[in-house]
Design a protein around this motif. Sequence first.
Motif, PDB file in Angstrom:
ATOM      1  N   LYS A 195      -4.147   7.141  -9.804  1.00 13.82           N
ATOM      2  CA  LYS A 195      -3.429   8.118 -10.424  1.00 13.82           C
ATOM      3  C   LYS A 195      -3.938   9.481  -9.700  1.00 13.82           C
ATOM      4  O   LYS A 195      -5.059   9.857  -9.579  1.00 13.82           O
ATOM      5  CB  LYS A 195      -3.612   8.118 -11.966  1.00 13.82           C
ATOM      6  CG  LYS A 195      -2.854   9.226 -12.859  1.00 13.82           C
ATOM      7  CD  LYS A 195      -2.268   8.347 -13.812  1.00 13.82           C
ATOM      8  CE  LYS A 195      -1.353   9.403 -14.783  1.00 13.82           C
ATOM      9  NZ  LYS A 195      -0.165   9.564 -14.423  1.00 13.82           N
ATOM     10  N   GLU A 196      -2.866  10.377  -9.256  1.00  8.41           N
ATOM     11  CA  GLU A 196      -3.441  11.569  -8.552  1.00  8.41           C
ATOM     12  C   GLU A 196      -2.314  12.524  -9.359  1.00  8.41           C
ATOM     13  O   GLU A 196      -1.137  12.623  -8.782  1.00  8.41           O
ATOM     14  CB  GLU A 196      -3.142  11.627  -7.071  1.00  8.41           C
ATOM     15  CG  GLU A 196      -4.128  10.684  -6.368  1.00  8.41           C
ATOM     16  CD  GLU A 196      -3.886  10.831  -4.690  1.00  8.41           C
ATOM     17  OE1 GLU A 196      -2.966  11.688  -4.209  1.00  8.41           O
ATOM     18  OE2 GLU A 196      -4.571  10.178  -4.170  1.00  8.41           O
ATOM     19  N   GLY A 197      -2.805  13.304 -10.217  1.00  2.00           N
ATOM     20  CA  GLY A 197      -2.157  14.319 -11.173  1.00  2.00           C
ATOM     21  C   GLY A 197      -1.101  13.220 -11.907  1.00  2.00           C
ATOM     22  O   GLY A 197      -1.361  12.231 -12.455  1.00  2.00           O
ATOM     23  N   THR A 198       0.381  13.613 -11.456  1.00  2.00           N
ATOM     24  CA  THR A 198       1.248  13.019 -12.390  1.00  2.00           C
ATOM     25  C   THR A 198       1.824  11.481 -11.444  1.00  2.00           C
ATOM     26  O   THR A 198       2.691  11.102 -11.937  1.00  2.00           O
ATOM     27  CB  THR A 198       2.404  13.905 -12.786  1.00  2.00           C
ATOM     28  OG1 THR A 198       3.058  14.391 -11.359  1.00  2.00           O
ATOM     29  CG2 THR A 198       1.900  15.092 -13.679  1.00  2.00           C
ATOM     30  N   ARG A 199       1.186  11.576 -10.382  1.00  2.15           N
ATOM     31  CA  ARG A 199       1.835  10.413  -9.388  1.00  2.15           C
ATOM     32  C   ARG A 199       0.872   9.340  -9.492  1.00  2.15           C
ATOM     33  O   ARG A 199      -0.221   9.733  -9.572  1.00  2.15           O
ATOM     34  CB  ARG A 199       1.833  11.044  -7.837  1.00  2.15           C
ATOM     35  CG  ARG A 199       2.888  12.036  -7.789  1.00  2.15           C
ATOM     36  CD  ARG A 199       3.059  12.620  -6.265  1.00  2.15           C
ATOM     37  NE  ARG A 199       1.899  12.467  -5.459  1.00  2.15           N
ATOM     38  CZ  ARG A 199       1.990  12.336  -4.210  1.00  2.15           C
ATOM     39  NH1 ARG A 199       3.328  12.361  -3.508  1.00  2.15           N
ATOM     40  NH2 ARG A 199       0.936  12.148  -3.491  1.00  2.15           N
ATOM     41  N   VAL A 200       1.323   8.177  -9.008  1.00  2.00           N
ATOM     42  CA  VAL A 200       0.636   6.780  -8.844  1.00  2.00           C
ATOM     43  C   VAL A 200       0.673   6.626  -7.396  1.00  2.00           C
ATOM     44  O   VAL A 200       1.745   6.421  -6.707  1.00  2.00           O
ATOM     45  CB  VAL A 200       0.834   5.868  -9.692  1.00  2.00           C
ATOM     46  CG1 VAL A 200       0.162   4.702  -9.425  1.00  2.00           C
ATOM     47  CG2 VAL A 200       0.777   6.385 -11.262  1.00  2.00           C
ATOM     48  N   ILE A 201      -0.408   6.689  -6.595  1.00  2.00           N
ATOM     49  CA  ILE A 201      -0.349   6.274  -5.265  1.00  2.00           C
ATOM     50  C   ILE A 201      -0.900   4.823  -5.080  1.00  2.00           C
ATOM     51  O   ILE A 201      -2.006   4.307  -5.571  1.00  2.00           O
ATOM     52  CB  ILE A 201      -1.293   7.239  -4.557  1.00  2.00           C
ATOM     53  CG1 ILE A 201      -0.922   8.656  -4.534  1.00  2.00           C
ATOM     54  CG2 ILE A 201      -1.264   6.726  -3.147  1.00  2.00           C
ATOM     55  CD1 ILE A 201       0.164   9.050  -4.109  1.00  2.00           C
ATOM     56  N   TYR A 202      -0.076   4.072  -4.464  1.00  2.00           N
ATOM     57  CA  TYR A 202      -0.200   2.668  -4.282  1.00  2.00           C
ATOM     58  C   TYR A 202      -0.816   2.342  -3.097  1.00  2.00           C
ATOM     59  O   TYR A 202      -0.280   2.998  -1.861  1.00  2.00           O
ATOM     60  CB  TYR A 202       1.140   1.876  -4.456  1.00  2.00           C
ATOM     61  CG  TYR A 202       1.473   1.764  -6.132  1.00  2.00           C
ATOM     62  CD1 TYR A 202       0.888   0.685  -6.750  1.00  2.00           C
ATOM     63  CD2 TYR A 202       2.200   2.558  -6.378  1.00  2.00           C
ATOM     64  CE1 TYR A 202       1.421   0.696  -8.085  1.00  2.00           C
ATOM     65  CE2 TYR A 202       2.633   2.621  -7.837  1.00  2.00           C
ATOM     66  CZ  TYR A 202       2.157   1.558  -8.779  1.00  2.00           C
ATOM     67  OH  TYR A 202       2.376   1.566 -10.055  1.00  2.00           O
ATOM     68  N   SER A 203      -1.807   1.173  -2.884  1.00  2.00           N
ATOM     69  CA  SER A 203      -2.320   0.856  -1.779  1.00  2.00           C
ATOM     70  C   SER A 203      -2.405  -0.549  -1.781  1.00  2.00           C
ATOM     71  O   SER A 203      -2.618  -1.344  -2.816  1.00  2.00           O
ATOM     72  CB  SER A 203      -3.719   1.498  -1.433  1.00  2.00           C
ATOM     73  OG  SER A 203      -4.487   1.363  -2.578  1.00  2.00           O
ATOM     74  N   LEU A 204      -2.778  -1.201  -0.698  1.00  2.00           N
ATOM     75  CA  LEU A 204      -2.952  -2.848  -0.459  1.00  2.00           C
ATOM     76  C   LEU A 204      -4.341  -2.858  -0.906  1.00  2.00           C
ATOM     77  O   LEU A 204      -5.272  -2.124  -0.700  1.00  2.00           O
ATOM     78  CB  LEU A 204      -2.929  -2.939   0.890  1.00  2.00           C
ATOM     79  CG  LEU A 204      -1.471  -3.015   1.629  1.00  2.00           C
ATOM     80  CD1 LEU A 204      -1.506  -3.703   2.992  1.00  2.00           C
ATOM     81  CD2 LEU A 204      -0.553  -4.046   0.766  1.00  2.00           C
ATOM     82  N   ARG A 205      -4.479  -3.991  -1.855  1.00  2.00           N
ATOM     83  CA  ARG A 205      -5.800  -3.976  -2.407  1.00  2.00           C
ATOM     84  C   ARG A 205      -6.694  -4.690  -1.124  1.00  2.00           C
ATOM     85  O   ARG A 205      -8.066  -4.450  -1.254  1.00  2.00           O
ATOM     86  CB  ARG A 205      -5.927  -5.024  -3.246  1.00  2.00           C
ATOM     87  CG  ARG A 205      -7.301  -5.554  -4.250  1.00  2.00           C
ATOM     88  CD  ARG A 205      -7.071  -6.216  -5.497  1.00  2.00           C
ATOM     89  NE  ARG A 205      -8.358  -6.298  -6.049  1.00  2.00           N
ATOM     90  CZ  ARG A 205      -9.282  -7.383  -5.894  1.00  2.00           C
ATOM     91  NH1 ARG A 205      -9.071  -8.189  -4.999  1.00  2.00           N
ATOM     92  NH2 ARG A 205     -10.235  -7.324  -6.573  1.00  2.00           N
TER      93      ARG A 205
END
Length: 111
Positions: free
Chosen positions: A66-76
């Motif tokens: 979570k970054e502010g109101t956004r969710v940033i996705y990444s490869l685990r």
Amino acid sequence: MNLEMQQFKAEFFKALAHPLRIRILELLAEGDKSVNEIQSLVGSEGSAVSQQLTVLRTKNIVTGTKEGTRVIYSLRDPMIIELLKVAKQIFNNHLVDTITILDKMKDSNAE
């Protein structure tokens, strides 16, 4: 190989068994992205992307931060990138084999 490992592999590949999930992973291989960025790049509606991200998150293939109101996705695990490359190479190998067979059939029909 033990049964637990076989079960893990089966569940892992099941989680990858959708074209939109593969596309999302290919995009994340290029770098972390928000849901909106992913939606825009795949040209799909939000609910479809969110559903597929949920599957990938549940199977611990991607992570969301979570970054502010956004969710940033990444490869685990960055090894996913290698897996996608290997899958592409296997596809290319099958394609070459198919073309070779078709060429042989074409040559035998010409005789």
